[in-house]
Design a protein around this motif. Sequence first.
Motif, PDB file in Angstrom:
ATOM      1  N   LEU A   3     -96.763  38.223  -8.950  1.00 39.89           N
ATOM      2  CA  LEU A   3     -97.080  38.831  -7.660  1.00 39.89           C
ATOM      3  C   LEU A   3     -95.839  39.515  -7.119  1.00 39.89           C
ATOM      4  N   ASP A   4     -96.046  40.506  -6.259  1.00 39.23           N
ATOM      5  CA  ASP A   4     -94.906  41.004  -5.500  1.00 39.23           C
ATOM      6  C   ASP A   4     -94.710  40.096  -4.289  1.00 39.23           C
ATOM      7  N   LEU A   5     -93.663  40.358  -3.525  1.00 41.78           N
ATOM      8  CA  LEU A   5     -93.329  39.442  -2.440  1.00 41.78           C
ATOM      9  C   LEU A   5     -94.315  39.509  -1.280  1.00 41.78           C
ATOM     10  N   VAL A   6     -95.022  40.635  -1.127  1.00 38.05           N
ATOM     11  CA  VAL A   6     -96.038  40.724  -0.068  1.00 38.05           C
ATOM     12  C   VAL A   6     -97.103  39.669  -0.288  1.00 38.05           C
ATOM     13  N   ASP A   7     -97.638  39.599  -1.505  1.00 43.19           N
ATOM     14  CA  ASP A   7     -98.685  38.620  -1.786  1.00 43.19           C
ATOM     15  C   ASP A   7     -98.123  37.219  -1.989  1.00 43.19           C
ATOM     16  N   ALA A   8     -96.884  37.120  -2.471  1.00 41.61           N
ATOM     17  CA  ALA A   8     -96.274  35.796  -2.649  1.00 41.61           C
ATOM     18  C   ALA A   8     -96.125  35.072  -1.321  1.00 41.61           C
ATOM     19  N   PHE A   9     -95.821  35.813  -0.256  1.00 44.37           N
ATOM     20  CA  PHE A   9     -95.610  35.203   1.058  1.00 44.37           C
ATOM     21  C   PHE A   9     -96.854  35.247   1.942  1.00 44.37           C
ATOM     22  N   HIS A  10     -97.978  35.711   1.401  1.00 45.79           N
ATOM     23  CA  HIS A  10     -99.215  35.737   2.173  1.00 45.79           C
ATOM     24  C   HIS A  10     -99.637  34.300   2.476  1.00 45.79           C
ATOM     25  N   PRO A  11    -100.139  34.023   3.692  1.00 48.52           N
ATOM     26  CA  PRO A  11    -100.456  32.633   4.072  1.00 48.52           C
ATOM     27  C   PRO A  11    -101.517  31.969   3.205  1.00 48.52           C
ATOM     28  N   GLN A  12    -102.402  32.752   2.556  1.00 46.33           N
ATOM     29  CA  GLN A  12    -103.437  32.153   1.713  1.00 46.33           C
ATOM     30  C   GLN A  12    -103.022  32.029   0.251  1.00 46.33           C
ATOM     31  N   THR A  13    -101.804  32.423  -0.080  1.00 47.16           N
ATOM     32  CA  THR A  13    -101.312  32.250  -1.442  1.00 47.16           C
ATOM     33  C   THR A  13    -100.721  30.849  -1.548  1.00 47.16           C
ATOM     34  N   ILE A  14    -101.412  29.991  -2.278  1.00 45.92           N
ATOM     35  CA  ILE A  14    -101.001  28.600  -2.355  1.00 45.92           C
ATOM     36  C   ILE A  14    -100.894  28.141  -3.805  1.00 45.92           C
ATOM     37  N   LEU A  15    -100.099  27.105  -4.016  1.00 40.92           N
ATOM     38  CA  LEU A  15    -100.045  26.388  -5.288  1.00 40.92           C
ATOM     39  C   LEU A  15    -100.968  25.188  -5.110  1.00 40.92           C
ATOM     40  N   ALA A  16    -102.173  25.299  -5.667  1.00 52.00           N
ATOM     41  CA  ALA A  16    -103.231  24.340  -5.366  1.00 52.00           C
ATOM     42  C   ALA A  16    -103.213  23.161  -6.333  1.00 52.00           C
ATOM     43  N   TYR A  17    -103.240  21.954  -5.761  1.00 50.27           N
ATOM     44  CA  TYR A  17    -103.350  20.720  -6.543  1.00 50.27           C
ATOM     45  C   TYR A  17    -104.644  19.980  -6.246  1.00 50.27           C
ATOM     46  N   GLY A  18    -105.475  20.529  -5.359  1.00 50.25           N
ATOM     47  CA  GLY A  18    -106.749  19.897  -5.017  1.00 50.25           C
ATOM     48  C   GLY A  18    -107.878  20.905  -4.988  1.00 50.25           C
ATOM     49  N   MET A  19    -109.068  20.454  -5.382  1.00 48.70           N
ATOM     50  CA  MET A  19    -110.265  21.301  -5.355  1.00 48.70           C
ATOM     51  C   MET A  19    -111.439  20.473  -4.840  1.00 48.70           C
ATOM     52  N   ASN A  20    -112.087  20.974  -3.815  1.00 42.32           N
ATOM     53  CA  ASN A  20    -113.271  20.326  -3.246  1.00 42.32           C
ATOM     54  C   ASN A  20    -113.008  18.863  -2.865  1.00 42.32           C
ATOM     55  N   GLY A  21    -111.825  18.609  -2.326  1.00 46.52           N
ATOM     56  CA  GLY A  21    -111.500  17.292  -1.806  1.00 46.52           C
ATOM     57  C   GLY A  21    -111.006  16.298  -2.833  1.00 46.52           C
ATOM     58  N   GLU A  22    -110.843  16.711  -4.086  1.00 41.05           N
ATOM     59  CA  GLU A  22    -110.363  15.833  -5.143  1.00 41.05           C
ATOM     60  C   GLU A  22    -109.186  16.496  -5.853  1.00 41.05           C
ATOM     61  N   ASP A  23    -108.502  15.706  -6.715  1.00 44.52           N
ATOM     62  CA  ASP A  23    -107.438  16.297  -7.517  1.00 44.52           C
ATOM     63  C   ASP A  23    -108.006  17.426  -8.357  1.00 44.52           C
ATOM     64  N   LEU A  24    -107.192  18.435  -8.587  1.00 42.65           N
ATOM     65  CA  LEU A  24    -107.617  19.592  -9.371  1.00 42.65           C
ATOM     66  C   LEU A  24    -108.090  19.153 -10.756  1.00 42.65           C
ATOM     67  N   PRO A  25    -109.311  19.519 -11.163  1.00 42.17           N
ATOM     68  CA  PRO A  25    -109.785  19.151 -12.496  1.00 42.17           C
ATOM     69  C   PRO A  25    -109.024  19.911 -13.592  1.00 42.17           C
ATOM     70  N   VAL A  26    -109.011  19.329 -14.774  1.00 40.43           N
ATOM     71  CA  VAL A  26    -108.330  19.976 -15.900  1.00 40.43           C
ATOM     72  C   VAL A  26    -108.890  21.376 -16.145  1.00 40.43           C
ATOM     73  N   ALA A  27    -110.195  21.515 -16.147  1.00 40.60           N
ATOM     74  CA  ALA A  27    -110.803  22.816 -16.442  1.00 40.60           C
ATOM     75  C   ALA A  27    -110.427  23.888 -15.439  1.00 40.60           C
ATOM     76  N   HIS A  28    -110.023  23.467 -14.249  1.00 42.57           N
ATOM     77  CA  HIS A  28    -109.653  24.425 -13.206  1.00 42.57           C
ATOM     78  C   HIS A  28    -108.142  24.503 -12.998  1.00 42.57           C
ATOM     79  N   GLY A  29    -107.358  23.936 -13.954  1.00 40.46           N
ATOM     80  CA  GLY A  29    -105.931  24.212 -13.940  1.00 40.46           C
ATOM     81  C   GLY A  29    -104.995  23.072 -13.663  1.00 40.46           C
ATOM     82  N   ALA A  30    -105.460  21.824 -13.724  1.00 41.08           N
ATOM     83  CA  ALA A  30    -104.610  20.675 -13.404  1.00 41.08           C
ATOM     84  C   ALA A  30    -103.292  20.699 -14.185  1.00 41.08           C
ATOM     85  N   PRO A  31    -102.217  20.286 -13.535  1.00 43.77           N
ATOM     86  CA  PRO A  31    -102.196  19.694 -12.194  1.00 43.77           C
ATOM     87  C   PRO A  31    -101.988  20.710 -11.074  1.00 43.77           C
ATOM     88  N   LEU A  32    -101.722  21.985 -11.435  1.00 43.79           N
ATOM     89  CA  LEU A  32    -101.371  22.958 -10.397  1.00 43.79           C
ATOM     90  C   LEU A  32    -101.769  24.351 -10.837  1.00 43.79           C
TER      91      LEU A  32
END
Length: 258
Positions: free
Chosen positions: A182-211
């Motif tokens: 990403l460029d820095l505009v999108d890197a610092f966007h408030p919705q750009t996150i390093l996600a460790y959770g999906m739908n209230g649970e730990d991120l599943p393997v199929a969706h990229g666990a652990p991050l």
Amino acid sequence: MSGLFSRRRFLGLSTIGASAMFLSGCDRLAQNEKVRNVLDMAETLTKTTQRALLSQGALAREYPEADISPVFKVNGTSMPDGEEYARLLEGGFADWRLVVDGLVRQPLSLSLADLKNLPSRTQVTRHDCVEGWSAIGKWTGVPLSVVLEKVGLLPSARYVVFHCADDLGQTLGGSGRYYESLDLVDAFHPQTILAYGMNGEDLPVAHGAPLRLRVERQLGYKHAKYLLRVQATDSFAGIEGGKGGFWEDFGYEWYAGI
């Protein structure tokens, strides 16, 4: 149809159209200089138009939890190959670390617990895949901006590159491992996150666990999974295939705004 949805569809047309051409088996056209120039112009237009219509901090639409999709398809790899990832998974990712380095003042190696101790953000957003499907999910993670502020970017940094554990076995001058940027505009966007959770649970393997990366204003292939390293850089030269992303090395647009 809401105004926001209309803008997102309009802004995504050139990206989806060009990328679909490659998905349909026409990737050989990437070797044609005239075709490549047309696609580059379309990408520049998409980026310029989106940045003109939306302020840098404008948010992608967020949904109520009642709208979460009962089925959320897996994009890309569902389970990385290799003994190293298998070992990390077996240990519950206790030994996993996210390395944050490159053009930074203070490189860091962060555990999953370290990341969960940082300020977090939860958002319910729609994932739009270049293959034509979409789904709504709830994501929790640390804003990328928090991590970047913690390491301190050097003035020469222009991009943030995400290196991943999944190896697709293809290469155009790189290792075959998935990566994105990403460029820095999108890197610092408030919705750009390093996600460790999906739908209230730990991120599943199929969706990229652990991050995994969530960058809600861009198409799904930008949302890198199985993150191992975040690298600040001033150029893509010498990084994998040199185009800023695995699929970009094969001809996809680097800027996949929607």
